[in-house]
Design a protein around this motif. Structure first.
Motif, short mmCIF file in Angstrom:
data_model
loop_
_atom_site.label_atom_id
_atom_site.label_comp_id
_atom_site.label_asym_id
_atom_site.label_seq_id
_atom_site.Cartn_x
_atom_site.Cartn_y
_atom_site.Cartn_z
N ALA A 218 -2.45 -9.42 -9.96
CA ALA A 218 -2.22 -8.22 -10.78
C ALA A 218 -3.14 -8.28 -11.99
CB ALA A 218 -0.76 -8.15 -11.23
N THR B 280 -5.27 -2.88 -1.01
CA THR B 280 -5.49 -2.08 -2.20
C THR B 280 -6.04 -0.73 -1.77
OG1 THR B 280 -5.96 -4.00 -3.62
CG2 THR B 280 -6.78 -1.87 -4.37
N ARG C 88 2.71 -7.18 -9.23
CA ARG C 88 2.13 -5.94 -9.73
C ARG C 88 2.30 -5.86 -11.25
NH1 ARG C 88 -0.09 -5.85 -5.71
NH2 ARG C 88 -0.10 -4.32 -4.00
N HIS D 143 2.77 -3.26 -14.13
CA HIS D 143 3.23 -1.87 -14.15
C HIS D 143 3.98 -1.59 -15.43
CE1 HIS D 143 4.73 1.93 -12.48
NE2 HIS D 143 5.94 1.58 -12.85
N SER E 115 4.52 -1.74 -3.99
CA SER E 115 3.71 -0.77 -4.72
C SER E 115 4.63 0.25 -5.36
CB SER E 115 2.69 -0.09 -3.80
OG SER E 115 3.35 0.52 -2.69
#
Length: 360
Positions: free
Chosen positions: A175, A77, A228, A230, A272
């Motif tokens: 996440a 991270t 993730r 998003h 990412s």
């Protein structure tokens, strides 16, 4: 005539709204790109070219680790203060399990601080940062229901388990949805995405699907891996099936239909995004961890096309995760094959060349 004029005006406004909705992500990404380029040391030299066409340049080793001591980077991270938080496996699936895992922070100046140490036989896999700065990490404790699950660090640095998982679960990518305070957990063994409040509580199987499941005949049967949150969706990589998936989250908090963004990426690990507004993805292909594919970092565009931007020729050695901060790309390398070379690499993102690829 007035009604026709009003209808034409409404139709024009509707078309404008559709245009803005379609292009707002690109516009925001370009705005973010301009801001980054303006602050980069080489920005004043850019005159609209593509820096030679390479999407990623200036690859460097930022930190090296001791494989024999179990310092095997797995996840990363990138924090706002310039530091990074790294998950260290302690051992790997094909290594002798003689060292406990660690959660480590490396400051912008290079100072290393061990935040958490696990027990021999366990692994610290995914880690994530909440919007309030809280650190979360997945502790994979095979066969131990008393420890298997997800933890957070309290203000004094004490770990607290907030999500208990069955002993045969494989918690991996994490996440956080900051709007709802929900933590999602990729289970690499069961093909499940679990959910739990960030404050802790009952763990719920949020999504179970064959698209998340591992392939039992693989040397490393690992399914859902990278995770993730998003733009209102969960993005999930399946290690064995080589797929990147997108699952929208409905207003009620339920999973929407699974959509495959990209396929044909064996041993795809964590991923990412270019910016919080862009669907451009950097993903690690951890091929040498199971001798089942290349070691690569690929850029995946919203339409599903992708291309490698880093390979073993750039020093990749079991790349497992990526992170982006500004124009800087970070890559964790486990260094599983001999000669073991675990490390953290950094590189510079060439935005003009990267955005040129969106037209492909």
């Amino acid at each position: 005539m007035q009604q026709q004029h009003q209808h034409t005006a409404r139709r024009g406004a509707s078309s404008a709204q559709r245009f803005l909705k379609k292009n707002v992500g690109i516009a925001l990404a370009v705005t973010a790109t301009a801001a980054v380029l303006a602050s980069a040391p080489s920005a004043s030299a850019w005159t609209g070219g593509s820096y030679g066409g390479s999407v990623v340049t200036d690859v460097r080793t930022a930190a090296t680790f001791d494989f024999a001591a179990g310092e095997i980077p797995e996840n990363i991270t990138a924090n706002p203060d310039g530091s990074v938080t790294l998950s260290m496996l302690g051992s790997c699936a094909v290594c002798q399990r003689t060292h406990g895992p660690e959660l480590m922070r490396i400051s912008a100046s290079g100072q290393r601080t061990v935040l958490v140490t696990g027990q021999v036989g366990e692994a610290i896999s995914g880690n994530a940062r909440g919007s309030d700065g809280t650190v979360y990490y997945a502790l994979w404790a095979p066969g131990n229901a008393d420890r298997n699950g997800v933890y957070k660090l309290l203000a004094d640095g004490t770990p607290q388990r907030i999500a208990a998982l069955p002993a045969d679960s494989g918690p991996n990518g994490l996440a956080v949805d900051p709007a709802t305070g929900t933590l999602y957990i990729a289970d690499s063994l069961k093909g499940i995405v679990w959910s739990v409040p960030v404050s802790g509580g009952s763990t719920t199987p949020w999504l179970t699907d064959t698209a998340l499941a591992p392939v039992p005949t693989e040397a490393l049967p690992i399914g859902a891996n990278g995770l993730r949150f998003h733009n209102g969706s969960l993005w999930i990589s399946n290690f064995n099936k080589g797929t990147l998936l997108r699952v929208p989250i409905t207003p009620a908090g339920a999973p929407g239909p699974i959509r495959q963004v990209a396929g044909g990426l064996p041993n795809i690990d964590d991923l990412s995004f270019l910016t919080p507004f862009s669907d451009v993805v950097f993903a690690a292909q951890n091929g040498s961890s199971s001798n089942n594919g290349p070691d690569r970092v690929v850029v995946i565009y919203p339409g599903g096309t992708y291309k490698p931007v880093l390979t073993s020729a750039d020093g990749l050695a079991s790349p497992s995760a990526t992170a982006v901060r500004g124009d800087r790309l970070y890559i964790t390398n486990g260094g599983v094959p001999e000669p073991h070379d675990p490390k953290l690499q950094t590189a510079r993102i060439n935005f003009p060349a990267l955005l040129a690829g969106t037209a492909h």
